[in-house]
Design a protein around this motif. Structure first.
Motif, mmCIF file in Angstrom:
data_model
loop_
_atom_site.group_PDB
_atom_site.id
_atom_site.type_symbol
_atom_site.label_atom_id
_atom_site.label_comp_id
_atom_site.label_asym_id
_atom_site.label_seq_id
_atom_site.Cartn_x
_atom_site.Cartn_y
_atom_site.Cartn_z
ATOM 1 N N PRO A 164 0.803 -1.234 0.000
ATOM 2 C CA PRO A 164 0.000 0.000 0.000
ATOM 3 C C PRO A 164 0.833 1.280 0.000
ATOM 4 C CG PRO A 164 -0.039 -1.025 2.171
ATOM 5 C CD PRO A 164 0.629 -1.994 1.256
ATOM 6 N N LYS A 165 2.073 1.216 0.495
ATOM 7 C CA LYS A 165 2.883 2.429 0.584
ATOM 8 C C LYS A 165 3.902 2.566 -0.546
ATOM 9 C CE LYS A 165 2.481 2.695 5.623
ATOM 10 N NZ LYS A 165 3.219 2.756 6.921
ATOM 11 N N ILE A 166 3.922 1.588 -1.449
ATOM 12 C CA ILE A 166 4.869 1.610 -2.569
ATOM 13 C C ILE A 166 4.203 2.320 -3.755
ATOM 14 C CG2 ILE A 166 6.199 0.211 -4.187
ATOM 15 C CD1 ILE A 166 7.215 0.163 -1.313
ATOM 16 N N PRO A 167 4.889 3.279 -4.405
ATOM 17 C CA PRO A 167 4.273 3.962 -5.552
ATOM 18 C C PRO A 167 4.075 3.041 -6.750
ATOM 19 C CG PRO A 167 6.571 4.619 -5.288
ATOM 20 C CD PRO A 167 6.222 3.807 -4.084
ATOM 21 N N PHE A 168 2.943 3.225 -7.410
ATOM 22 C CA PHE A 168 2.634 2.501 -8.643
ATOM 23 C C PHE A 168 2.750 3.489 -9.811
ATOM 24 C CE2 PHE A 168 1.346 -0.760 -5.982
ATOM 25 C CZ PHE A 168 0.749 -1.824 -6.641
ATOM 26 N N VAL A 169 3.286 3.017 -10.928
ATOM 27 C CA VAL A 169 3.272 3.824 -12.145
ATOM 28 C C VAL A 169 2.694 2.964 -13.259
ATOM 29 C CG1 VAL A 169 5.707 3.245 -12.631
ATOM 30 C CG2 VAL A 169 4.615 5.182 -13.792
ATOM 31 N N ALA A 170 1.594 3.428 -13.849
ATOM 32 C CA ALA A 170 0.921 2.714 -14.948
ATOM 33 C C ALA A 170 1.182 3.477 -16.243
ATOM 34 C CB ALA A 170 -0.576 2.618 -14.676
ATOM 35 N N LEU A 171 1.612 2.759 -17.273
ATOM 36 C CA LEU A 171 2.040 3.404 -18.513
ATOM 37 C C LEU A 171 1.402 2.740 -19.729
ATOM 38 C CD1 LEU A 171 5.773 3.477 -17.467
ATOM 39 C CD2 LEU A 171 4.340 5.512 -17.678
ATOM 40 N N THR A 172 1.053 3.559 -20.702
ATOM 41 C CA THR A 172 0.527 3.033 -21.963
ATOM 42 C C THR A 172 0.822 4.033 -23.065
ATOM 43 O OG1 THR A 172 -1.409 2.175 -23.141
ATOM 44 C CG2 THR A 172 -1.772 4.027 -21.639
ATOM 45 N N ALA A 173 0.818 3.543 -24.306
ATOM 46 C CA ALA A 173 1.064 4.427 -25.454
ATOM 47 C C ALA A 173 -0.223 4.803 -26.161
ATOM 48 C CB ALA A 173 2.008 3.746 -26.446
ATOM 49 N N SER A 174 -1.326 4.135 -25.830
ATOM 50 C CA SER A 174 -2.582 4.437 -26.533
ATOM 51 C C SER A 174 -3.756 4.082 -25.639
ATOM 52 C CB SER A 174 -2.666 3.651 -27.845
ATOM 53 O OG SER A 174 -2.586 2.268 -27.612
ATOM 54 N N ALA A 175 -4.587 5.092 -25.361
ATOM 55 C CA ALA A 175 -5.776 4.850 -24.543
ATOM 56 C C ALA A 175 -6.765 5.984 -24.751
ATOM 57 C CB ALA A 175 -5.397 4.747 -23.069
ATOM 58 N N THR A 176 -7.996 5.637 -25.046
ATOM 59 C CA THR A 176 -9.062 6.628 -25.147
ATOM 60 C C THR A 176 -9.392 7.111 -23.727
ATOM 61 O OG1 THR A 176 -10.779 4.946 -24.942
ATOM 62 C CG2 THR A 176 -10.002 5.456 -27.178
#
Length: 632
Positions: A164-176
């Motif tokens: 819960p205390k660890i940062p998340f990074v979500a990445l994508t190149a294409s998303a509406t």
């Protein structure tokens, strides 16, 4: 950010981050949950790799594609950065050893597929690791509205509970916009910082060109733009055919598709990268980790499956910032072909139920049993046994694989590779002396036209069915041809491995996931409809259409796409016609030089001279001995 810049320079050799890249990295380093939308060429991987190198501990990377994981691990290892990937096909004993290495071996990156998170013991082991950052690559896969939805991505929420205390990074190149919101909700990110880079590419002109003779149109394009290019085609057969045809026309082309042996893939890739073969003919399998900055043109010969894929593939042109072109060739029957390729092969729920029952029966799995049972599997033999269509069955199996009902690995649908090594007339001579082999040989030659030029995967089940003989008979004939030096033949002994991940419950099993299949099919139909609209629309800027699809508000047209150029040309023609009339009226009064005419009209002299030149060509006016324009 100073340390991040030092890491960037030391390991990657860059002096600065790209726009948006630095915002994402800064947010991650501040400990925020972060979402980054960086279109093709935006450098997504550095958004988690650099901050992971700045911090102590291990970066856990959830990625959906084995090839992508392997490529990134290889690239990190080349930079002397310790990275490891838990790909499919690794047995429990080896998994334990690899996880031990992560715990005690000072590794910085652990890559794994989302399916691994469904193994409780793997998740428990991960909880014991010193995780500093969790990165979700290709995050659009988590959305049921995305173009590559994978339900196993929904299991990532377990990581949020565990860390819960660890940062998340979500990445994508294409998303509406709809997909973006779905990602944030499904991952359960806390007060996420959202950074989106515009999809606009000022140097890239999007063109839709109507052409019934696409090879001729490609010849025109490549002759005008001889710089490196990529030509995307629908299937492996087209790769070979277009490469052969373009080489016959004097171009230097190579090709790339998923069925090539690794060494041939690497050789063809290098020939394109070093520009000894500057034209790459490819299926959608080409693109993983491709970063060649001077690609001038990307040509799509057929309609793509969705605008997300099209944008990513087209975006491989012009990464050096120079003027570049993305061209989509359109003909009258393209829509029917695309519907046949993409929609007719979508499995309905009824087909999925029937196929799953037959799959269990094929391997004699009793009702209520089968958990973790493994079997060698040939897609061709299975489809031939039940008379199932191959592509539809393959898509159904892929769906079951993504739902974690089965696991299907090392797909190898053709087990024979073949190339004829003597001239055509000698093959004809052999057939005349061996009439019993004629039908099998002619079927192969008719079905695989490039088989004299390259080693070709031959579907022996298909050949046997077409010639109404057994597969064993086909193999016997091919072995005879090999022994007589007529063909080179390689028999691939490895088959796919199919593992049942749930007990057999027939309709109950499928009913539980049926809604996902229906939504997937609906999404794919909607996405293809968007492609068809993009191609057919003749009243809007092509760049504007793409940007609107991805949720951007656009105030003006790009000025560089096929629609904008045609609009400007029509405007110029209209203005030129109006100028013709005015010029004739003026010259009726007296002859004039071009300077005298320009002074009267106050018009752009370049445009004026172009109109006068046309009027001379059509003998509307002439020049007298005083270099004055006068009416004939």
């Amino acid at each position: 950010m100073q340390k991040a810049l030092q890491i960037l320079q030391k390991y990657w050799g860059y002096d600065s981050f790209r726009p948006t890249q630095d915002d994402v990295i800064q947010s991650v380093l501040e400990g925020n949950d972060t979402f980054g939308l960086l279109p093709t060429g935006g450098g997504k991987s550095l958004c988690f790799q650099v901050p992971a190198m700045v911090q102590e501990g291990l970066c856990l990377v959830v990625s959906p594609l084995v090839a992508l994981m392997k490529d990134q691990v290889t690239q990190l290892q080349k930079r002397d950065i310790k990275a490891i990937a838990l790909t499919g096909g690794i047995h429990s004993e080896e998994l334990i050893q690899l996880l031990d290495n992560c715990q005690f071996g000072n590794y910085k990156f652990l890559y794994l597929s989302p399916e691994r998170l469904e193994q409780d013991w793997v998740l428990e082991r991960i909880k014991t690791l010193k995780i500093s950052l969790i990165a979700i690559d290709e995050a659009h896969c988590i959305s049921q509205w995305g173009h590559d939805f994978r339900p196993s991505y929904l299991k990532i929420a377990k990581l949020k509970e565990a860390f819960p205390k660890i940062p998340f990074v979500a990445l994508t190149a294409s998303a509406t916009p709809e997909v973006q919101q779905d990602i944030l909700t499904s991952l359960g990110l806390e007060n996420p910082q959202v950074f989106t880079k515009s999809f606009a590419r000022a140097n890239l002109g999007y063109h839709v060109l109507k052409s019934e003779d696409k090879l001729f149109k490609i010849k025109q394009i490549l002759s005008k733009n001889p710089e490196p290019s990529i030509i995307y085609v629908r299937n492996r057969k087209s790769c070979v055919e277009y490469a052969s045809q373009l080489n016959d026309l004097g171009f230097k082309a190579t090709y790339y598709h998923g069925g090539l042996p690794p060494k041939e893939k690497e050789a063809n890739m290098q020939a394109w990268m070093n520009e000894s073969r500057p034209i790459m003919i490819a299926t959608s399998a080409f693109g993983m980790g491709i970063d060649k900055p001077n690609v001038k043109t990307v040509i799509h010969v057929q309609l793509p499956e969705n605008l997300e894929s099209y944008y990513q593939e087209a975006g491989r042109a012009g990464r050096n910032g120079e003027k570049a072109f993305a061209l989509l060739l359109s003909s009258s029957n393209d829509v029917l072909q695309a519907e046949g390729q993409f929609l007719s092969v979508l499995p309905e729920v009824a087909f999925l139920k029937e196929m799953y029952k037959k799959l269990c029966s094929y391997f004699q799995v009793p009702y209520g049993e089968g958990l973790n049972d493994e079997f060698p599997f040939s897609l061709n033999k299975f489809c031939a046994h039940y008379n199932f269509p191959i592509l539809k069955t393959f898509n159904a199996l892929q769906f079951l694989d993504r739902q974690s009902i089965i696991s299907l690995t090392n797909e190898q649908s053709e087990k024979v590779q073949l190339q004829f090594v003597i001239e055509t007339r000698e093959v004809i001579r052999y057939i005349s002396l061996n009439p019993d082999d004629e039908e099998i040989i002619t079927t192969i030659l008719r079905s695989y036209p490039g088989i004299f030029e390259v080693v070709t995967n031959v579907n022996t089940v298909f050949v046997a069915k077409s010639t109404k003989v057994t597969e064993e008979k086909v193999i016997q004939v091919l072995e005879k041809l090999r022994d007589r030096g007529i063909v080179d033949m390689f028999i691939m002994q490895n088959e796919s491995k199919l593992t049942f991940l749930e007990v057999r419950e027939d309709e109950r099993t499928i009913n539980r996931v049926a809604k996902y299949l229906e939504k997937q099919n609906l999404t794919k139909k909607s996405q293809l409809a968007s492609v068809i609209t993009y191609v057919a629309d003749e009243v809007q800027c092509k760049s504007r259409l793409l940007l609107t699809y991805f949720g951007e508000k656009v105030e003006k047209d790009c000025g560089a796409c096929s629609h904008c150029l045609n609009k400007n040309k029509n405007k110029e023609n209209s203005e030129a016609n109006h100028l013709h009339v005015e010029l004739l009226n003026v010259l009726k009064k007296a002859p004039m030089t071009s300077r005298e005419i320009a002074a009267i009209f106050g018009a752009d002299e370049h445009q004026l001279l172009a109109v006068l030149k046309k009027m001379l060509e059509y003998q509307m006016v002439t020049l007298n001995d005083k270099n004055q324009f006068t009416i004939i």
